[in-house]
Design a protein around this motif. Sequence first.
Motif, PDB file in Angstrom:
ATOM      1  N   CYS A  15      -3.493 -10.092   6.980  1.00 51.78           N
ATOM      2  CA  CYS A  15      -4.256  -8.884   7.308  1.00 51.78           C
ATOM      3  C   CYS A  15      -5.261  -8.500   6.200  1.00 51.78           C
ATOM      4  O   CYS A  15      -4.961  -8.602   5.018  1.00 51.78           O
ATOM      5  CB  CYS A  15      -3.285  -7.727   7.539  1.00 51.78           C
ATOM      6  SG  CYS A  15      -4.128  -6.217   8.021  1.00 51.78           S
ATOM      7  N   LEU A  21      -7.599  -1.885  -0.375  1.00 51.20           N
ATOM      8  CA  LEU A  21      -6.271  -2.337  -0.808  1.00 51.20           C
ATOM      9  C   LEU A  21      -6.238  -3.842  -1.074  1.00 51.20           C
ATOM     10  O   LEU A  21      -5.563  -4.305  -2.005  1.00 51.20           O
ATOM     11  CB  LEU A  21      -5.216  -1.951   0.245  1.00 51.20           C
ATOM     12  CG  LEU A  21      -5.127  -0.462   0.565  1.00 51.20           C
ATOM     13  CD1 LEU A  21      -3.937  -0.173   1.462  1.00 51.20           C
ATOM     14  CD2 LEU A  21      -5.037   0.378  -0.689  1.00 51.20           C
ATOM     15  N   LEU A 117       3.483   1.038   4.169  1.00 50.77           N
ATOM     16  CA  LEU A 117       2.208   0.373   3.883  1.00 50.77           C
ATOM     17  C   LEU A 117       2.531  -0.989   3.266  1.00 50.77           C
ATOM     18  O   LEU A 117       3.343  -1.068   2.348  1.00 50.77           O
ATOM     19  CB  LEU A 117       1.449   1.240   2.867  1.00 50.77           C
ATOM     20  CG  LEU A 117      -0.034   1.040   2.739  1.00 50.77           C
ATOM     21  CD1 LEU A 117      -0.760   1.562   3.975  1.00 50.77           C
ATOM     22  CD2 LEU A 117      -0.565   1.784   1.510  1.00 50.77           C
ATOM     23  N   LYS A 118       1.884  -2.042   3.743  1.00 54.76           N
ATOM     24  CA  LYS A 118       2.243  -3.388   3.284  1.00 54.76           C
ATOM     25  C   LYS A 118       1.448  -3.837   2.056  1.00 54.76           C
ATOM     26  O   LYS A 118       1.691  -4.910   1.521  1.00 54.76           O
ATOM     27  CB  LYS A 118       2.066  -4.415   4.406  1.00 54.76           C
ATOM     28  CG  LYS A 118       2.667  -4.008   5.749  1.00 54.76           C
ATOM     29  CD  LYS A 118       4.141  -3.684   5.678  1.00 54.76           C
ATOM     30  CE  LYS A 118       4.722  -3.369   7.047  1.00 54.76           C
ATOM     31  NZ  LYS A 118       5.961  -2.595   6.991  1.00 54.76           N
ATOM     32  N   ASN A 133      -4.114   2.265   9.709  1.00 55.45           N
ATOM     33  CA  ASN A 133      -4.333   0.826   9.915  1.00 55.45           C
ATOM     34  C   ASN A 133      -3.017   0.054   9.921  1.00 55.45           C
ATOM     35  O   ASN A 133      -2.838  -0.890  10.666  1.00 55.45           O
ATOM     36  CB  ASN A 133      -5.196   0.241   8.781  1.00 55.45           C
ATOM     37  CG  ASN A 133      -6.648   0.626   8.888  1.00 55.45           C
ATOM     38  OD1 ASN A 133      -7.072   1.133   9.924  1.00 55.45           O
ATOM     39  ND2 ASN A 133      -7.408   0.404   7.815  1.00 55.45           N
ATOM     40  N   CYS A 134      -2.098   0.463   9.060  1.00 57.39           N
ATOM     41  CA  CYS A 134      -0.860  -0.309   8.867  1.00 57.39           C
ATOM     42  C   CYS A 134       0.252   0.122   9.832  1.00 57.39           C
ATOM     43  O   CYS A 134       1.264  -0.562   9.933  1.00 57.39           O
ATOM     44  CB  CYS A 134      -0.394  -0.173   7.420  1.00 57.39           C
ATOM     45  SG  CYS A 134       0.341  -1.692   6.778  1.00 57.39           S
ATOM     46  N   TYR A 137       2.049  -2.296  12.361  1.00 52.60           N
ATOM     47  CA  TYR A 137       3.051  -3.258  11.840  1.00 52.60           C
ATOM     48  C   TYR A 137       4.416  -2.582  11.732  1.00 52.60           C
ATOM     49  O   TYR A 137       5.434  -3.153  12.112  1.00 52.60           O
ATOM     50  CB  TYR A 137       2.629  -3.801  10.469  1.00 52.60           C
ATOM     51  CG  TYR A 137       1.335  -4.564  10.502  1.00 52.60           C
ATOM     52  CD1 TYR A 137       1.103  -5.522  11.483  1.00 52.60           C
ATOM     53  CD2 TYR A 137       0.337  -4.339   9.556  1.00 52.60           C
ATOM     54  CE1 TYR A 137      -0.094  -6.235  11.536  1.00 52.60           C
ATOM     55  CE2 TYR A 137      -0.854  -5.043   9.602  1.00 52.60           C
ATOM     56  CZ  TYR A 137      -1.060  -5.982  10.585  1.00 52.60           C
ATOM     57  OH  TYR A 137      -2.239  -6.683  10.626  1.00 52.60           O
TER      58      TYR A 137
HETATM   59  S1  SF4 Z   1      -3.313  -2.710   7.433  1.00 50.92           S
HETATM   60 FE1  SF4 Z   1      -1.534  -2.878   6.091  1.00 50.92          FE
HETATM   61  S2  SF4 Z   1      -1.343  -5.060   5.680  1.00 50.92           S
HETATM   62 FE2  SF4 Z   1      -3.398  -4.730   6.493  1.00 50.92          FE
HETATM   63  S3  SF4 Z   1      -4.667  -4.482   4.670  1.00 50.92           S
HETATM   64 FE3  SF4 Z   1      -4.052  -2.424   5.352  1.00 50.92          FE
HETATM   65  S4  SF4 Z   1      -2.188  -1.962   4.147  1.00 50.92           S
HETATM   66 FE4  SF4 Z   1      -2.549  -4.171   4.020  1.00 50.92          FE
END
Ligand code: SF4
Length: 226
Positions: A15, A21, A117-118, A133-134, A137
């Motif tokens: 991703c 990030l 958050l990944k 966005n995260c 997941y």
């Molecule tokens: S959506 Fe989640 S996994 Fe993708 S860049 Fe953003 S924080 Fe990282």
Amino acid sequence: MSIKFKKLNNSIIKCKKCPRLIKFSKKISTIKRKQNISEVYWGKPVTGFGDIKAKLMIIGLAPAAHGGTRTGRAFTGDKSGDFLFYCLRKVGISNLPTSKHIKDGLKLNRTYITNILKCVPPNDKPLGIELNNCSNYFDTEIQSLKNLKVIITLGKVAFDNCIKFYKKNFIINKKLIFKHGVKYYLPDGKILIPSYHPSPRNVNTKVINTKKMMSLLIMAKKYSKL
Ligand code: SF4
């Protein structure tokens, strides 16, 4: 691991939805920390890990800069992980009292650990858009753990975003407030237990200690019938 989790984890690792990030992870992984200077950092989004038949889910905020972002596993190779795994081992949820690196033989008893958050955010402060966005997941993780009975959220951001998932998918009539060690019944029958995050700051200032964390974990074990 099921095909569903493999697919999910592959999507997470690849991703690039949050440029800020992704850039920050790369920067950390290039500059590194003095004591890890010879290591190759993971430097990518960090997936959850553990037992996909989990009855208990533990949710943190994000991988640590020189913990998960370095080792590639959540709560691994950092002080929050040291504290958490000491307590998890003491109550019989983990086979090891530490979580050092991805090949350390760590096993969890019917438990899954992940972060809202990944990717690591600068100063541990994610933007709203990054959390949004995260969230897909995290939503897929929680929906895919079919045996889940109890959820522990570590810190207020994890708590708020877990509630956000429930508000998106269910009707919640009562106000759920972040308070360490309380027990909330969720509309799908699961139990939510908020906890302080075991960050070095919270541990050093005694906001959380091993006694408090262990009694919360024992409660979670009891309600999840672990
Ligand atoms: S959506 Fe989640 S996994 Fe993708 S860049 Fe953003 S924080 Fe990282």
